[in-house]
Design a protein around this motif. Structure first.
Motif, PDB file in Angstrom:
ATOM      1  N   ARG A 193      29.386   5.048  27.104  1.00  0.00           N
ATOM      2  CA  ARG A 193      29.415   4.133  28.247  1.00  0.00           C
ATOM      3  C   ARG A 193      28.417   3.012  28.001  1.00  0.00           C
ATOM      4  O   ARG A 193      27.223   3.269  27.844  1.00  0.00           O
ATOM      5  CB  ARG A 193      29.062   4.855  29.540  1.00  0.00           C
ATOM      6  CG  ARG A 193      29.287   4.020  30.795  1.00  0.00           C
ATOM      7  CD  ARG A 193      28.622   4.638  31.987  1.00  0.00           C
ATOM      8  NE  ARG A 193      29.097   4.091  33.249  1.00  0.00           N
ATOM      9  CZ  ARG A 193      28.379   4.118  34.370  1.00  0.00           C
ATOM     10  NH1 ARG A 193      27.189   4.674  34.390  1.00  0.00           N
ATOM     11  NH2 ARG A 193      28.888   3.604  35.491  1.00  0.00           N
ATOM     12  N   LEU A 194      28.925   1.787  27.965  1.00  0.00           N
ATOM     13  CA  LEU A 194      28.078   0.625  27.793  1.00  0.00           C
ATOM     14  C   LEU A 194      27.721   0.033  29.145  1.00  0.00           C
ATOM     15  O   LEU A 194      28.518   0.083  30.082  1.00  0.00           O
ATOM     16  CB  LEU A 194      28.792  -0.433  26.954  1.00  0.00           C
ATOM     17  CG  LEU A 194      29.316  -0.005  25.586  1.00  0.00           C
ATOM     18  CD1 LEU A 194      29.927  -1.205  24.865  1.00  0.00           C
ATOM     19  CD2 LEU A 194      28.232   0.625  24.748  1.00  0.00           C
ATOM     20  N   SER A 195      26.510  -0.529  29.214  1.00  0.00           N
ATOM     21  CA  SER A 195      26.072  -1.217  30.424  1.00  0.00           C
ATOM     22  C   SER A 195      25.583  -2.612  30.051  1.00  0.00           C
ATOM     23  O   SER A 195      25.102  -2.836  28.943  1.00  0.00           O
ATOM     24  CB  SER A 195      24.934  -0.452  31.104  1.00  0.00           C
ATOM     25  OG  SER A 195      25.351   0.834  31.496  1.00  0.00           O
ATOM     26  N   CYS A 196      25.697  -3.528  31.007  1.00  0.00           N
ATOM     27  CA  CYS A 196      25.213  -4.898  30.819  1.00  0.00           C
ATOM     28  C   CYS A 196      24.616  -5.335  32.149  1.00  0.00           C
ATOM     29  O   CYS A 196      25.347  -5.533  33.121  1.00  0.00           O
ATOM     30  CB  CYS A 196      26.361  -5.799  30.405  1.00  0.00           C
ATOM     31  SG  CYS A 196      25.983  -7.569  30.406  1.00  0.00           S
ATOM     32  N   ALA A 197      23.294  -5.466  32.185  1.00  0.00           N
ATOM     33  CA  ALA A 197      22.602  -5.812  33.429  1.00  0.00           C
ATOM     34  C   ALA A 197      22.156  -7.267  33.401  1.00  0.00           C
ATOM     35  O   ALA A 197      21.482  -7.694  32.460  1.00  0.00           O
ATOM     36  CB  ALA A 197      21.401  -4.900  33.616  1.00  0.00           C
ATOM     37  N   ALA A 198      22.524  -7.985  34.443  1.00  0.00           N
ATOM     38  CA  ALA A 198      22.121  -9.386  34.567  1.00  0.00           C
ATOM     39  C   ALA A 198      20.849  -9.477  35.396  1.00  0.00           C
ATOM     40  O   ALA A 198      20.728  -8.830  36.444  1.00  0.00           O
ATOM     41  CB  ALA A 198      23.238 -10.192  35.221  1.00  0.00           C
ATOM     42  N   SER A 199      19.893 -10.262  34.911  1.00  0.00           N
ATOM     43  CA  SER A 199      18.644 -10.444  35.645  1.00  0.00           C
ATOM     44  C   SER A 199      18.201 -11.897  35.546  1.00  0.00           C
ATOM     45  O   SER A 199      18.708 -12.666  34.722  1.00  0.00           O
ATOM     46  CB  SER A 199      17.562  -9.522  35.084  1.00  0.00           C
ATOM     47  OG  SER A 199      17.281  -9.849  33.744  1.00  0.00           O
ATOM     48  N   GLY A 200      17.230 -12.258  36.385  1.00  0.00           N
ATOM     49  CA  GLY A 200      16.741 -13.631  36.381  1.00  0.00           C
ATOM     50  C   GLY A 200      17.084 -14.346  37.675  1.00  0.00           C
ATOM     51  O   GLY A 200      17.409 -13.716  38.679  1.00  0.00           O
ATOM     52  N   ARG A 201      17.051 -15.648  37.627  1.00  0.00           N
ATOM     53  CA  ARG A 201      17.270 -16.455  38.816  1.00  0.00           C
ATOM     54  C   ARG A 201      18.710 -16.971  38.847  1.00  0.00           C
ATOM     55  O   ARG A 201      19.080 -17.855  38.066  1.00  0.00           O
ATOM     56  CB  ARG A 201      16.294 -17.629  38.850  1.00  0.00           C
ATOM     57  CG  ARG A 201      14.831 -17.183  38.926  1.00  0.00           C
ATOM     58  CD  ARG A 201      13.897 -18.383  38.790  1.00  0.00           C
ATOM     59  NE  ARG A 201      14.018 -19.308  39.915  1.00  0.00           N
ATOM     60  CZ  ARG A 201      13.326 -19.192  41.045  1.00  0.00           C
ATOM     61  NH1 ARG A 201      12.485 -18.191  41.190  1.00  0.00           N
ATOM     62  NH2 ARG A 201      13.482 -20.056  42.019  1.00  0.00           N
ATOM     63  N   PHE A 202      19.511 -16.390  39.720  1.00  0.00           N
ATOM     64  CA  PHE A 202      20.877 -16.852  39.939  1.00  0.00           C
ATOM     65  C   PHE A 202      21.333 -16.365  41.307  1.00  0.00           C
ATOM     66  O   PHE A 202      20.709 -15.479  41.888  1.00  0.00           O
ATOM     67  CB  PHE A 202      21.828 -16.365  38.837  1.00  0.00           C
ATOM     68  CG  PHE A 202      21.922 -14.867  38.708  1.00  0.00           C
ATOM     69  CD1 PHE A 202      21.043 -14.167  37.888  1.00  0.00           C
ATOM     70  CD2 PHE A 202      22.901 -14.162  39.396  1.00  0.00           C
ATOM     71  CE1 PHE A 202      21.137 -12.793  37.763  1.00  0.00           C
ATOM     72  CE2 PHE A 202      22.997 -12.785  39.279  1.00  0.00           C
ATOM     73  CZ  PHE A 202      22.112 -12.096  38.458  1.00  0.00           C
ATOM     74  N   LEU A 236      21.098 -11.212  30.072  1.00  0.00           N
ATOM     75  CA  LEU A 236      22.031 -10.096  30.084  1.00  0.00           C
ATOM     76  C   LEU A 236      21.527  -9.083  29.071  1.00  0.00           C
ATOM     77  O   LEU A 236      21.410  -9.400  27.886  1.00  0.00           O
ATOM     78  CB  LEU A 236      23.445 -10.546  29.709  1.00  0.00           C
ATOM     79  CG  LEU A 236      24.106 -11.591  30.607  1.00  0.00           C
ATOM     80  CD1 LEU A 236      25.517 -11.877  30.105  1.00  0.00           C
ATOM     81  CD2 LEU A 236      24.144 -11.132  32.047  1.00  0.00           C
ATOM     82  N   VAL A 237      21.230  -7.888  29.532  1.00  0.00           N
ATOM     83  CA  VAL A 237      20.699  -6.855  28.657  1.00  0.00           C
ATOM     84  C   VAL A 237      21.705  -5.722  28.569  1.00  0.00           C
ATOM     85  O   VAL A 237      22.038  -5.092  29.580  1.00  0.00           O
ATOM     86  CB  VAL A 237      19.348  -6.331  29.164  1.00  0.00           C
ATOM     87  CG1 VAL A 237      18.832  -5.218  28.255  1.00  0.00           C
ATOM     88  CG2 VAL A 237      18.340  -7.469  29.234  1.00  0.00           C
ATOM     89  N   GLU A 238      22.148  -5.464  27.346  1.00  0.00           N
ATOM     90  CA  GLU A 238      23.140  -4.424  27.106  1.00  0.00           C
ATOM     91  C   GLU A 238      22.462  -3.133  26.657  1.00  0.00           C
ATOM     92  O   GLU A 238      21.406  -3.162  26.024  1.00  0.00           O
ATOM     93  CB  GLU A 238      24.112  -4.882  26.034  1.00  0.00           C
ATOM     94  CG  GLU A 238      24.848  -6.150  26.391  1.00  0.00           C
ATOM     95  CD  GLU A 238      25.758  -6.600  25.278  1.00  0.00           C
ATOM     96  OE1 GLU A 238      26.078  -7.792  25.217  1.00  0.00           O
ATOM     97  OE2 GLU A 238      26.149  -5.752  24.456  1.00  0.00           O
ATOM     98  N   SER A 239      23.104  -2.031  26.945  1.00  0.00           N
ATOM     99  CA  SER A 239      22.624  -0.729  26.491  1.00  0.00           C
ATOM    100  C   SER A 239      23.798   0.235  26.401  1.00  0.00           C
ATOM    101  O   SER A 239      24.883  -0.044  26.913  1.00  0.00           O
ATOM    102  CB  SER A 239      21.563  -0.172  27.450  1.00  0.00           C
ATOM    103  OG  SER A 239      22.116  -0.023  28.749  1.00  0.00           O
TER     104      SER A 239
END
Length: 122
Positions: A19-28, A4-7
């Motif tokens: 405005r905050l963002s949280c991007a989920a990446s990887g294998r799911f 989970l990468v926040e910015s």
């Protein structure tokens, strides 16, 4: 495997917006409930807002009417629009996402972002 990468954090004057963002990446395979928490210096981590997979939302009383949580399921991304910021909103903000890694997994797991600093100057 799951990240989970926040910015979007930063320094802003009182009354302004971030405005905050949280991007989920990887294998799911899918995400479920998502939430934003925050932790101010010397205080416990507190729940700010939640959003279910179906889009139902809840907010802490301290941010109701000022913050809006939303999600883009196609992008696996969580957002927090923060308006009318106050000095007491200063904290490190963390996202939390419930994720199912594989369809054969017996349960889901909660993952945390690394945190992003929000500082509101008065």
């Amino acid at each position: 495997q799951v990240q989970l990468v926040e910015s979007g954090g930063g320094l802003v004057q009182a009354g302004r917006s971030l405005r905050l963002s949280c991007a989920a990446s990887g294998r799911f395979v899918t995400t479920y409930d998502m939430a934003w928490y925050r932790q101010a210096p010397g205080k416990q981590r507190e729940l700010v807002a939640t959003i279910t997979g179906g889009g139902s939302t809840n907010y802490a009383d301290s941010v109701k009417g000022r913050f809006t949580i939303s999600r883009d399921n196609a992008k696996n991304t969580l957002y927090l629009q923060m308006n009318s910021l106050k000095s007491e909103d200063t904290a490190v903000y963390y996202c939390n996402v419930e994720i199912r890694v594989t369809w054969s997994s017996p349960s889901t797991s909660a993952y945390w972002g690394q945190g992003t600093q929000v500082t509101v100057s008065s």
